[in-house]
Design an enzyme around this catalytic site. Structure first.
Site, PDB file in Angstrom:
ATOM      1  N   LYS A 192     -31.307  86.014  11.551  1.00 49.20           N
ATOM      2  CA  LYS A 192     -29.920  85.295  11.563  1.00 49.20           C
ATOM      3  C   LYS A 192     -29.075  86.688  11.074  1.00 49.20           C
ATOM      4  O   LYS A 192     -28.447  86.935  10.085  1.00 49.20           O
ATOM      5  CB  LYS A 192     -30.319  84.465  10.087  1.00 49.20           C
ATOM      6  N   GLU A 268     -32.123  94.399  -0.161  1.00 51.12           N
ATOM      7  CA  GLU A 268     -31.743  95.063  -0.484  1.00 51.12           C
ATOM      8  C   GLU A 268     -29.625  94.805  -0.432  1.00 51.12           C
ATOM      9  O   GLU A 268     -29.409  94.214   0.295  1.00 51.12           O
ATOM     10  CB  GLU A 268     -31.318  96.174   1.072  1.00 51.12           C
ATOM     11  N   CYS A 303     -22.492  99.172   1.252  1.00 53.79           N
ATOM     12  CA  CYS A 303     -23.373  99.115   0.166  1.00 53.79           C
ATOM     13  C   CYS A 303     -23.409 100.047  -1.063  1.00 53.79           C
ATOM     14  O   CYS A 303     -23.080 100.198  -2.328  1.00 53.79           O
ATOM     15  CB  CYS A 303     -24.624  98.320   0.289  1.00 53.79           C
ATOM     16  N   GLU A 403     -19.287  94.508  -8.165  1.00 48.39           N
ATOM     17  CA  GLU A 403     -19.275  95.283  -6.557  1.00 48.39           C
ATOM     18  C   GLU A 403     -17.930  94.411  -5.594  1.00 48.39           C
ATOM     19  O   GLU A 403     -18.404  93.596  -5.552  1.00 48.39           O
ATOM     20  CB  GLU A 403     -20.709  95.105  -5.082  1.00 48.39           C
TER      21      GLU A 403
HETATM   22  P1  ADP Z   1     -21.232  88.781   2.003  1.00 51.56           P
HETATM   23  O1  ADP Z   1     -20.914  88.407   0.474  1.00 51.56           O
HETATM   24  O2  ADP Z   1     -21.309  90.470   2.126  1.00 51.56           O
HETATM   25  O3  ADP Z   1     -21.279  88.200   2.727  1.00 51.56           O
HETATM   26  P2  ADP Z   1     -23.378  86.928   1.491  1.00 51.56           P
HETATM   27  O4  ADP Z   1     -25.533  87.965   0.483  1.00 51.56           O
HETATM   28  O5  ADP Z   1     -22.948  86.230   1.776  1.00 51.56           O
HETATM   29  O6  ADP Z   1     -23.236  88.546   2.415  1.00 51.56           O
HETATM   30  O7  ADP Z   1     -24.243  87.359   3.027  1.00 51.56           O
HETATM   31  C1  ADP Z   1     -25.583  88.297   3.731  1.00 51.56           C
HETATM   32  C2  ADP Z   1     -26.717  86.892   5.146  1.00 51.56           C
HETATM   33  O8  ADP Z   1     -26.901  86.025   4.262  1.00 51.56           O
HETATM   34  C3  ADP Z   1     -25.501  87.017   5.923  1.00 51.56           C
HETATM   35  O9  ADP Z   1     -26.163  86.525   6.867  1.00 51.56           O
HETATM   36  C4  ADP Z   1     -25.558  85.360   5.912  1.00 51.56           C
HETATM   37  O10 ADP Z   1     -24.982  84.557   6.552  1.00 51.56           O
HETATM   38  C5  ADP Z   1     -26.180  85.226   4.263  1.00 51.56           C
HETATM   39  N1  ADP Z   1     -26.798  84.158   3.825  1.00 51.56           N
HETATM   40  C6  ADP Z   1     -25.563  83.521   2.932  1.00 51.56           C
HETATM   41  N2  ADP Z   1     -25.732  82.509   2.269  1.00 51.56           N
HETATM   42  C7  ADP Z   1     -26.849  81.864   2.620  1.00 51.56           C
HETATM   43  C8  ADP Z   1     -27.639  80.810   1.773  1.00 51.56           C
HETATM   44  N3  ADP Z   1     -27.947  80.529   1.055  1.00 51.56           N
HETATM   45  N4  ADP Z   1     -29.061  81.320   2.043  1.00 51.56           N
HETATM   46  C9  ADP Z   1     -29.430  81.950   3.564  1.00 51.56           C
HETATM   47  N5  ADP Z   1     -28.853  83.185   3.864  1.00 51.56           N
HETATM   48  C10 ADP Z   1     -27.274  82.944   3.317  1.00 51.56           C
END
Ligand code: ADP
Length: 500
Positions: A192, A268, A303, A403
């Protein structure tokens, strides 16, 4: 070709690129079952690049079923190791052969300079598949020292279907770090990608098939985190989630695991890494060059960015002057398709707003903004933020604790080594840390004392595929790259055989 001609070349090539926006399931492209799509936007100019299928729980079900079918058939999991290795090495060759395409896709999808794609992201992704592929026939089980009438041995076997949820800051490279070891270990993968950078993963999946990878072993479901990502992390037939992203969502991964099948979770989750400049650093010019790269490289969307720069008071003014010059001359926002551009836009407008908001918070808290602090003029169509430096930062300020994931350096002054270590460790994160000193004792004391998964002495963000990448504390529990990463996608099986 001159730089101007090369820039023109990339712009024309990018203009002519045809994007595949569908999902990739069971060896073929497929629209989302619902038919829904979302737009992928070029953050350098706000233009729509492509319509991308918006996968949801139904599509995750299809992808996981396909991965499980492939896994159970043994076509990949039981393929002789050297054959699996050959597929991954061919896959690496194909990625290399498509370097320009990958470079353009990620550059216009997330905004990073094409020069970085060509010199960092693509070669390191290729290296990751080669290294991991070469490790395949080095994975060994063991034989126990049991009594003579017993043969006890430990097998290492794949897990099954692994879900990889990746971020947008290095779309190709972060994907490689997850899927290469997962595939190498014999698992099926459902990937994903981040919704901000969905396009290179689909090309990757197609090339895997071209390399001889069986259908169903690598599936890509694009879509939004709370829809596709959550469905994947909750899926009862997924045996592991390998995640890179924010702490908040990393924690959710563990919740989803508990709410479903207790799948393994590796995370991570970013950092607020200290980069310490001691007064006895051999060369402040070199230290400042690396400190600037550590926070302004990749627009600070890294990161392990050295976002807290701790400088000994004796050299504070001198260092700040040099550092500001390095930032001003080395990191000039511009068109990321121009090979001379050193800094692109933020990944999207919401990230730009988030970073600018942190800058405001820093100003209101009383930190001194001595460079940048806003969106650069002349680039209003894109989501740009100027390289920004704060001095007079106290480690309790929000800009020193959270961050930011943007080009914002917080300079914190300290008196002596003890204070530097105390400040360095006064954070909930523990991903990376760096120190510049000519004193060997200080250097290795720091490596011993600092609470971080990776320590750089007289350099920053270096490493190779043997160097485990991952953090302490809330920076996560996983390790990417290295042989251990590959082993983390296997499980042991203890076999006890009585010999009559
Ligand atoms: P950032 O804040 O850097 O965008 P995220 O942690 O929101 O980082 O996103 C990292 C990954 O996790 C992306 O692929 C995002 O689509 C996915 N993601 C965000 N929210 C969820 C969730 N509730 N469940 C599963 N995956 C998620």
């Amino acid at each position: 070709m001159t730089i101007a001609q090369t820039a023109e070349y990339w712009r024309n090539q990018a203009e002519a690129l045809k994007f595949e926006g569908r999902l990739f399931i069971d060896g073929d492209f497929a629209p989302a079952k619902s038919g829904a799509v979302f737009e992928s936007i070029n953050p350098a100019n706000g233009g729509v690049i492509a319509e991308v299928s918006r996968g949801d729980a139904d599509d995750i079900d299809r992808a996981v079923a396909s991965g499980q079918k492939a896994y159970k058939s043994g076509i990949w999991a039981r393929m002789p190791p050297r054959q699996r290795m050959a597929v991954l090495l061919r896959f690496a060759d194909l990625i290399e052969a498509h370097a320009g395409e990958f470079a353009m896709i990620d550059t216009i999808d997330m905004g990073k300079p094409i020069s970085e794609m060509l010199t960092v992201d693509v070669p390191l992704a290729v290296l990751c598949f080669r290294f991991t592929g070469e490790c395949i026939d080095k994975v060994q089980g063991s034989v126990g020292a049991t009594s003579p009438d017993v043969l006890s041995y430990v097998l290492r076997q794949p897990l099954g279907v692994v879900g990889c949820i990746v971020p947008w800051n290095y779309p190709l490279l972060m994907t490689a770090w997850k899927i290469a070891p997962a595939l190498a270990a014999g698992n099926s993968v459902v990937l994903k990608p981040a919704e901000q950078s969905p396009l290179s993963a689909v090309l990757l999946a197609r090339l895997f098939i071209e390399a001889g990878g069986p259908a169903g072993v690598l599936n890509v479901v694009n879509g939004f985190g709370p829809e596709a990502g959550k469905a994947l992390a909750l899926h009862p037939d997924v045996e592991k989630i390998a995640f890179t992203g924010s702490v908040e969502i990393g924690k959710l991964m563990m919740v989803y695991s508990g709410q479903s099948n207790l799948k393994k979770v590796s995370t991570e989750c970013g950092g607020k890494s200290p980069h310490v400049i001691m007064a006895d650093a051999a060369n402040l010019e070199t230290a400042a060059t690396w400190a600037a790269m550590g926070i302004f490289g990749n627009q600070g969307e890294v990161c392990c960015a050295g976002s807290r720069i701790l400088v000994q008071k004796k050299i504070l003014d001198e260092f700040v002057d040099i550092f500001r010059t390095k930032a001003t001359t080395g990191y000039v926002p511009g068109d990321p398709l121009d090979p001379s551009t050193s800094m692109g836009p933020m990944v999207d407008v919401s990230q730009q707003k988030r970073v600018l908001n942190y800058i405001d918070i820093g100003k209101q808290a009383g930190a001194r903004c001595i460079l940048g602090g806003d969106a650069p003029s002349g680039l209003e169509r894109g989501a740009f933020v100027a390289p920004t430096i704060f001095t007079g930062v106290d480690n309790t300020m929000t800009i020193a604790r959270e961050e930011i994931f943007g080009p914002v350096a917080s300079i914190i002054a300290f008196d002596d080594y003890g204070e530097a270590v105390r400040i360095a460790n006064d954070t909930s994160f523990g991903l990376a840390a760096g120190i510049w000193t000519s004193d060997l004792g200080t250097a290795h004391r720091f490596a011993r004392d600092v609470e971080a998964g990776m320590v750089y002495i007289n350099s920053y963000m270096n490493g190779d595929m043997q160097f485990p990448f991952g953090g302490w504390k809330q920076s996560g529990n996983g390790r990417d790259k290295c042989m251990d990463a590959l082993l983390s996608y296997t499980q042991t099986k203890s076999v006890w055989a009585t010999i009559e």
